[in-house]
Design an enzyme around this catalytic site. Structure first.
Site, PDB file in Angstrom:
ATOM      1  N   LYS A  76      16.333  22.122 -10.299  1.00 20.20           N
ATOM      2  CA  LYS A  76      15.627  20.885 -10.607  1.00 20.20           C
ATOM      3  C   LYS A  76      16.458  19.807 -11.281  1.00 20.20           C
ATOM      4  CE  LYS A  76      11.331  20.478 -10.776  1.00 20.20           C
ATOM      5  NZ  LYS A  76      10.580  19.476 -10.069  1.00 20.20           N
TER       6      LYS A  76
ATOM      7  N   HIS B 159       0.836  -1.225   0.000  1.00 17.97           N
ATOM      8  CA  HIS B 159       0.000   0.000   0.000  1.00 17.97           C
ATOM      9  C   HIS B 159       0.862   1.262   0.000  1.00 17.97           C
ATOM     10  CE1 HIS B 159      -3.352  -2.678   1.315  1.00 17.97           C
ATOM     11  NE2 HIS B 159      -2.384  -3.245   2.023  1.00 17.97           N
TER      12      HIS B 159
ATOM     13  N   GLU C 253       9.720   8.980 -16.916  1.00 18.15           N
ATOM     14  CA  GLU C 253       8.321   9.390 -17.098  1.00 18.15           C
ATOM     15  C   GLU C 253       7.821   9.078 -18.509  1.00 18.15           C
ATOM     16  OE1 GLU C 253       7.790  13.200 -14.166  1.00 18.15           O
ATOM     17  OE2 GLU C 253       9.150  13.422 -15.835  1.00 18.15           O
TER      18      GLU C 253
ATOM     19  N   SER D 169      14.875  22.107 -15.308  1.00 22.09           N
ATOM     20  CA  SER D 169      13.743  22.979 -15.584  1.00 22.09           C
ATOM     21  C   SER D 169      14.236  24.274 -16.223  1.00 22.09           C
ATOM     22  CB  SER D 169      13.029  23.286 -14.263  1.00 22.09           C
ATOM     23  OG  SER D 169      12.353  24.523 -14.336  1.00 22.09           O
TER      24      SER D 169
END
Ligand code: ARG
Length: 468
Positions: free
Chosen positions: A281, A154, A288, A275
């Site tokens: 970043k 979980h 992704e 970024s």
């Protein structure tokens, strides 16, 4: 040679021709189509169905085409498909005798044969890539046999394990993908050639011979089925979609584990982006994109199944529409597999953080309950209750998991069960030590370094066998 000049008057409109043309994605079966024609012509010659001299002319033209490459073909959409473009080429080279090449053959069995030939090769490449990927995972696992981390259920801290044990979950999932792809190949590796349009032919062809020349394991048993079926594509794409699903789980974990909240791993800069506005970043864009491409596989699978649904037997032109979706599925899987493999091998694991998380949040509780069962012969449910309460009390009082001792346990045991447990302090201490716990999980498939070593060995054997 104009295919239409017999039955039809004039050309298709330009839009109808380009709408129905498969030439763009037929490029992929160019070499297979030459092989298919060579095998068929060789067999026609051997069977004495066409004259040896004519067959030789055809075979020579096909060999020339092979060395000249697809560039030698006229691929105007009005040509319809690669089979016609190829026949036109041979006709230009040797004249009308080229027409004998199509004796006892149709584009229907020909395209099915070509697609199976190419898909089989693609599958074999994917199989190699999958085995290499498993090997990379095994190497990483060998380096992390004792690297403690917390396992999750979980997405909540569950029990201590090792990074190696977690990596072996990847390896075993992908091993099943390999087996599924291998199984799918069995249904690809059957030869439809000789089924012609749908009922075979009256010429005394030898189907076993063409199958043998093309390297197929066996021939398709029914000529209607042979030209109608693309289930081998759907099955392959399902196997690829399942692989993509498993790869997406890996990407997902690389993404969340590299977040500041987890800080468990670092993806190398080569597989990260930054970024345009936030100078601090480091983003896991590669993972992704890979995660999202899984959707392409599912989409292609559903598209293929939907095209196939309720088609009447035998050949329908709808079948042509399946093909680009197959290739897109194959190409997408290959790029996902390679990128995941390369990216994963650059990942470094933060061992201190792994231990910190394993210690932080009572992941040792199951072992503590097991200890009570072992030492006191209490039913597991009572032990579960005692430890559950212990954790709640510890959280309420701000006591860290490793500071729970046997006295603390006894107080709660008296509350729940009427008597203290009096378990030796060093046993309680051990039960709260993630690494000690991992060592005891020596059951097959478990996280102990020995158990993981065994499973690495068994997968290495598997790879060896699969490569032979
Ligand atoms: N381009 C076609 C396909 O991919 C080849 C077979 C065409 N057959 C036909 N009867 N038009 O399915």
């Amino acid at each position: 040679m104009n295919l239409r000049s017999g039955r039809l008057k004039g050309k298709m409109t330009a839009d109808a021709a380009s709408f129905t043309s498969s030439l763009e994605f037929d490029r992929r079966i160019f070499n297979a189509d030459i092989r298919c024609n060579i095998a068929h012509t060789t067999m026609l010659k051997e069977q004495g169905i066409i004259a040896a001299a004519d067959a030789d002319k055809i075979l020579n033209a096909l060999k020339e085409l092979k060395s000249e490459g697809i560039i030698a073909l006229n691929l105007d959409p009005s040509v319809e498909d690669i089979h016609m473009a190829l026949e036109n080429y041979v006709t230009q080279k040797i004249g009308e005798v080229a027409g004998f090449m199509h004796t006892g053959k149709s584009r229907n069995d020909q395209v099915a044969t070509d697609l199976r030939l190419v898909l089989k090769e693609e599958i074999e490449e994917i199989e190699k890539d999958v085995l290499n990927f498993i090997e990379i995972i095994l190497e990483m696992a060998s380096d992390h046999l004792e690297t403690v981390m917390v396992g999750y259920t979980h997405l909540q801290h569950a029990q201590p394990t090792t990074f190696a044990h977690h990596l072996m979950a990847y390896a075993n999932e992908v091993k099943r993908d390999f087996e599924r792809i291998q199984d799918a190949k069995k249904h690809v590796d059957i030869c439809p050639l000789g089924s012609a349009a749908m009922t075979g032919t009256g010429f005394p062809i030898n189907r076993e011979r063409t199958a043998e020349l093309l390297g197929f394991r066996r021939v398709m048993e029914n000529s209607i089925d042979a030209v109608s079926s693309r289930d081998f594509m759907a099955e392959t794409v399902f196997a690829l979609a399942m692989l993509a699903s498993n790869l997406s789980k890996i990407s997902e974990e690389l993404i969340i584990w590299s977040s500041y909240e987890f800080r468990l791993i670092e993806i190398s800069d080569e597989y990260s982006s930054t970024s345009s506005i936030m100078p601090q970043k480091k983003n896991p864009d590669v993972a992704e994109i890979s995660r999202s491409k899984t959707a392409v596989l599912y989409g292609e699978l559903i598209t293929i199944l939907t095209i196939l649904k309720a088609l009447p037997h035998s050949y329908n032109r709808d079948l042509q529409e399946v093909t680009p979706h197959l290739w897109n599925a194959v190409d997408t899987t290959r790029s996902m597999l390679n990128i995941t493999s390369n990216m994963l091998s650059t990942v470094s694991f933060n061992t201190e953080r792994g231990m910190e998380l394993a210690m932080a949040n009572f992941s040792t509780a199951t072992e503590l309950a097991d200890l009570i069962v072992r030492e006191k012969n209490l039913p597991f449910r009572i032990a579960h209750q005692i430890v559950g309460r212990t954790v709640t009390e510890a959280i309420d009082q701000g006591i860290r998991p490793e500071n729970i001792d046997s006295k603390f346990l006894d107080k709660i045991a008296v509350d729940i069960n009427g008597s203290p447990l009096k378990i030796k302090p060093e046993l309680v201490e051990n039960a709260l030590n993630p690494y000690e716990i991992i060592k005891t999980r020596n059951v097959k498939g478990g996280p102990s370094p020995n158990a993981v070593k065994e499973s690495i060995l068994s997968l290495k054997e598997f790879i060896k066998g699969a490569r032979n």
